[in-house]
Design a protein around this motif. Sequence first.
Motif, PDB file in Angstrom:
ATOM      1  N   MET A  80       0.915  -1.204   0.067  1.00 34.79           N
ATOM      2  CA  MET A  80       0.033  -0.194   0.054  1.00 34.79           C
ATOM      3  C   MET A  80       0.972   1.369   0.086  1.00 34.79           C
ATOM      4  N   SER A  81       2.037   1.276   0.642  1.00 31.42           N
ATOM      5  CA  SER A  81       2.770   2.184   0.751  1.00 31.42           C
ATOM      6  C   SER A  81       3.395   2.645  -0.647  1.00 31.42           C
ATOM      7  N   ALA A  82       3.925   1.669  -1.259  1.00 35.30           N
ATOM      8  CA  ALA A  82       4.468   1.682  -2.536  1.00 35.30           C
ATOM      9  C   ALA A  82       3.318   2.395  -3.590  1.00 35.30           C
ATOM     10  N   CYS A  83       2.186   1.823  -3.619  1.00 38.71           N
ATOM     11  CA  CYS A  83       1.090   2.302  -4.443  1.00 38.71           C
ATOM     12  C   CYS A  83       0.841   3.863  -4.145  1.00 38.71           C
ATOM     13  N   ALA A  84       0.713   4.348  -2.898  1.00 43.30           N
ATOM     14  CA  ALA A  84       0.451   5.466  -2.589  1.00 43.30           C
ATOM     15  C   ALA A  84       1.600   6.477  -3.011  1.00 43.30           C
ATOM     16  N   GLY A  85       3.047   6.020  -2.984  1.00 42.48           N
ATOM     17  CA  GLY A  85       4.011   6.599  -3.148  1.00 42.48           C
ATOM     18  C   GLY A  85       4.077   6.779  -4.726  1.00 42.48           C
ATOM     19  N   LEU A  86       3.540   5.891  -5.657  1.00 41.43           N
ATOM     20  CA  LEU A  86       3.558   5.933  -6.818  1.00 41.43           C
ATOM     21  C   LEU A  86       2.563   7.088  -7.358  1.00 41.43           C
ATOM     22  N   ALA A  87       1.534   7.161  -6.902  1.00 41.31           N
ATOM     23  CA  ALA A  87       0.442   8.209  -6.856  1.00 41.31           C
ATOM     24  C   ALA A  87       0.835   9.685  -6.678  1.00 41.31           C
ATOM     25  N   ALA A 120       0.553   8.623   1.245  1.00 39.96           N
ATOM     26  CA  ALA A 120       1.944   8.161   1.370  1.00 39.96           C
ATOM     27  C   ALA A 120       2.687   8.278   2.561  1.00 39.96           C
ATOM     28  N   ALA A 121       2.763   9.587   3.057  1.00 41.63           N
ATOM     29  CA  ALA A 121       3.478  10.095   4.168  1.00 41.63           C
ATOM     30  C   ALA A 121       3.037   9.018   5.474  1.00 41.63           C
ATOM     31  N   VAL A 122       1.829   9.036   5.361  1.00 42.23           N
ATOM     32  CA  VAL A 122       1.185   8.290   6.476  1.00 42.23           C
ATOM     33  C   VAL A 122       1.396   6.949   6.707  1.00 42.23           C
ATOM     34  N   LEU A 123       1.389   6.325   5.495  1.00 39.90           N
ATOM     35  CA  LEU A 123       1.726   4.803   5.276  1.00 39.90           C
ATOM     36  C   LEU A 123       3.276   4.578   5.392  1.00 39.90           C
ATOM     37  N   GLY A 124       4.122   5.562   5.030  1.00 41.75           N
ATOM     38  CA  GLY A 124       5.417   5.335   5.044  1.00 41.75           C
ATOM     39  C   GLY A 124       5.978   5.397   6.446  1.00 41.75           C
ATOM     40  N   SER A 134      11.122  17.505   2.545  1.00 44.60           N
ATOM     41  CA  SER A 134      12.221  16.483   3.086  1.00 44.60           C
ATOM     42  C   SER A 134      11.826  15.123   3.292  1.00 44.60           C
ATOM     43  N   PHE A 135      10.773  14.723   4.142  1.00 41.43           N
ATOM     44  CA  PHE A 135      10.617  13.397   4.577  1.00 41.43           C
ATOM     45  C   PHE A 135       9.935  12.646   3.479  1.00 41.43           C
ATOM     46  N   ALA A 136       8.900  13.436   2.768  1.00 40.09           N
ATOM     47  CA  ALA A 136       8.121  12.624   1.585  1.00 40.09           C
ATOM     48  C   ALA A 136       9.127  12.329   0.463  1.00 40.09           C
ATOM     49  N   ALA A 137      10.156  13.250   0.327  1.00 37.18           N
ATOM     50  CA  ALA A 137      11.215  13.008  -0.560  1.00 37.18           C
ATOM     51  C   ALA A 137      12.085  11.845  -0.403  1.00 37.18           C
ATOM     52  N   GLY A 138      11.837  11.295   1.020  1.00 37.13           N
ATOM     53  CA  GLY A 138      12.948  10.343   1.589  1.00 37.13           C
ATOM     54  C   GLY A 138      12.116   9.036   1.661  1.00 37.13           C
ATOM     55  N   ILE A 139      10.703   8.930   1.403  1.00 37.07           N
ATOM     56  CA  ILE A 139       9.928   7.822   1.450  1.00 37.07           C
ATOM     57  C   ILE A 139      10.507   6.840   0.723  1.00 37.07           C
ATOM     58  N   GLY A 140      11.462   5.946   1.166  1.00 38.11           N
ATOM     59  CA  GLY A 140      12.126   4.767   0.086  1.00 38.11           C
ATOM     60  C   GLY A 140      13.370   5.424  -0.608  1.00 38.11           C
ATOM     61  N   GLY A 141      13.692   6.721  -0.239  1.00 43.34           N
ATOM     62  CA  GLY A 141      14.494   7.393  -0.945  1.00 43.34           C
ATOM     63  C   GLY A 141      16.123   7.154  -0.165  1.00 43.34           C
ATOM     64  N   ALA A 142      16.090   7.293   1.185  1.00 45.84           N
ATOM     65  CA  ALA A 142      17.064   6.991   1.718  1.00 45.84           C
ATOM     66  C   ALA A 142      17.425   5.548   2.116  1.00 45.84           C
ATOM     67  N   ALA A 143      16.571   4.742   1.627  1.00 46.25           N
ATOM     68  CA  ALA A 143      16.556   3.136   2.017  1.00 46.25           C
ATOM     69  C   ALA A 143      17.428   2.663   0.997  1.00 46.25           C
TER      70      ALA A 143
END
Length: 766
Positions: free
Chosen positions: A115-122, A748-752, A237-246
């Motif tokens: 779900m986090s990945a799908c929301a991040g794609l949107a 996306a941020a909430v799920l991340g 900052s953080f929304a740009a880092g969802i899956g970004g720093a990982a």
Amino acid sequence: MFDPTSGLLALLVAVFASAGLLVAVFGRAPQLRGLAQALRPSRARRRLFAGAGLGAIVGAAFALAAGGPGAIAWWWLAGLLGGGLHWAEARLGAAERVDDMSRGSGRFGHVLKFMSACAGLAAALAAGGLLLAQQGAEVLRDSLGLAPWAAGPVLAGLLLALALLARRRPGGDDLAGLGALAGFALLAWTGVALAALLAAPGALAAGLSAMVEGAWSGEAALAGALAAAGQAVLWSSFAAGIGGAADGDPSEPAERVVGVAPITAAVATLAGLLVLAGGDPRAPIVAAEASALPGAPAGTVALERYIGVGLQPSDYGQTVVLAGDLGLTPGKRYEVVLRADPRGHRAGEVIAGDNLVVVPTYAVAADVDSVILRDKDPARAGNPGFDVHIACTRERVKTRVGEFYKLRPRDPNINLFQLMRARDLDGPYVRLRDYHFVASVRPAVALGSNETRHLLYEEPRPDDAPADPTLRELITLGFAGPYLDPGGATEAPPFALAAAPGAALTLDQRVHLRLDAPVRGLELGFVNRLGELEVPPWDLLAGVTDAVLPHRDDPGLDVHVPVRSRLAFGRLRFTSADPAIVFAELSKSHPDHGAPRLVPPSHRFAAEVRASTRVPAPRPDGPVLIPLHRDLHPTGNPGYSLYTPHPAELLLAGMQAPVRDQFGAAQVLPGLRAGLGRAGDIAGGLVLGVLTLAGLMFWLRRGQRFAAGCFGGGEFGVALVFLVCVFAGPACDPAALLRLAVPALALAAVLGLTVILTRLQRLRGP
């Protein structure tokens, strides 16, 4: 602005604060422990810089709009929490790559990650593709003059070139390389912003004071500022880092990404100060004084002076009493002009039996090729949008009483006399030329006061002069003037508006403005005999699907009605799409409500800033604005299709005073121009353009990563869809894009954040 998603945003702020505090506890304050590491080179931080640059500036503008200047002060607290979340994500991501932590996460963990990945794609498509492209295009439009229609193709082309170059670098880290460029751009942005602010120390001090005072203005203001700052930090900052720093190097300390949050907070603070230094972006840019021209919108100014103060008959025929301060010498001759009305003059006559209009073959009527009919209703007669233009064929004929032009409708189905009677129209009016002539000045003594006046009259016309109405007839027809006409061929000056005092404008600047409709709708048009709301055929009204029935006493009881429209007889006609509401029966079904109103979208137009040297005394203190439109003056409804109205027509109809058409990042440009002039504007546009490309590339890569998490592939398809979003984004309404991007980013941020909360135990370290 964010009412439709207020519940989701409240959840976002709550989860964000909870996660940030818990990470600080479980991770033993990684924000503080990582300060030393944060200053060392880091590929992970460079990747985050690629997405955080323009996002910080955009977020600052949105935070100011939502929470006021105090929102920026609370950005620093939210940034402190965001730095810890960056650390947590980097650490968890590195651990996942080493020991495949997802194998022990169970079904719930897999569902949450999906779900986090799908929301991040949107979010990547809505915020990274559409909204970021729109923001970058707006900056390039206002700073470098790039046309909005060209911005989408330019940004999409540059992004495609960057992506292809990255693919040709085997093993290369395109985001890290682009992040390094973004880092240099952020340094350049800091330098330009500081230079502009230091050039106006008063504005800098006032901005800092407003931020501090706004942060402590009360619990409600504090909560709004915290929500706005928290959301903006997540975006930049953080929304740009969802899956970004990982996806960083597992051997690289997670503490090195902590420095991104405070850096973006500093960038946002500078952006907020520049927005405040440039003035309130929502303040009207046009003076509120009454118009200098009869029947024109407020703030309208004339760019030539009417040289008369009245009319007086004399032995010379019709004369004009001149103003006493003109310096015109008696006995001399001067070239002057009478200005024709762009909406036409009543110089013809309808011949009902032959379905035609006859006009004398005056020289001023040499261009007549249409007939104009005006609405008889006084409330609509003054707005050219309700005029009906009828294209005609023209034939010159000789009769016993003289020569005439016969004007016959090109459409044989149009009967002029019946049309005027059926639709209550007045006419006929025809467009005439300006009348240039040579006049003399003579002194005369006014009876009763014994004052000497100067009278202007027309010199006798030569025998071979073209036939034209007399001076008296021209004035009776509604010609304006006379005005001085050096050279004998001075064109009519354009429609102009006086700039509001204090507006940050420079001469020869092109500004982009916006007219907004009143909140309760535009009181325009009338309900005709067929029960339809009849309005001018403005293109901005064609897409309206909602009408408002205003309550006479309580705006909270307004009724919204779905409507559909059609174009007929030179007007747009709206009917109710709700069978329970019929516009013709509103007095019975809704006696407490008024006539239906429309809420059109904002109208955007450009204007040039000119000096007020041509404005007659008393001149306005500031410059004047010349709207850029295909017509210098509001000529009105062409009568056969939709058209883009002149801004004056919209102002006459009740649209609100124009404001700057800047929504987000472009709001920093007036502050740069005020401090550094045109050079600051250009430098800021170039730097923000680089940050736009870096942000687009970042979100493209994040979108491809999210697609892999959703579908196990599809990176090429995501790239194509993303390029389409970048291509189309600049043409979209920013408010509509914001309504689309806010829930996508928030979800996306909430799920991340929830993913991090479920793994807090793994953050315990030595």
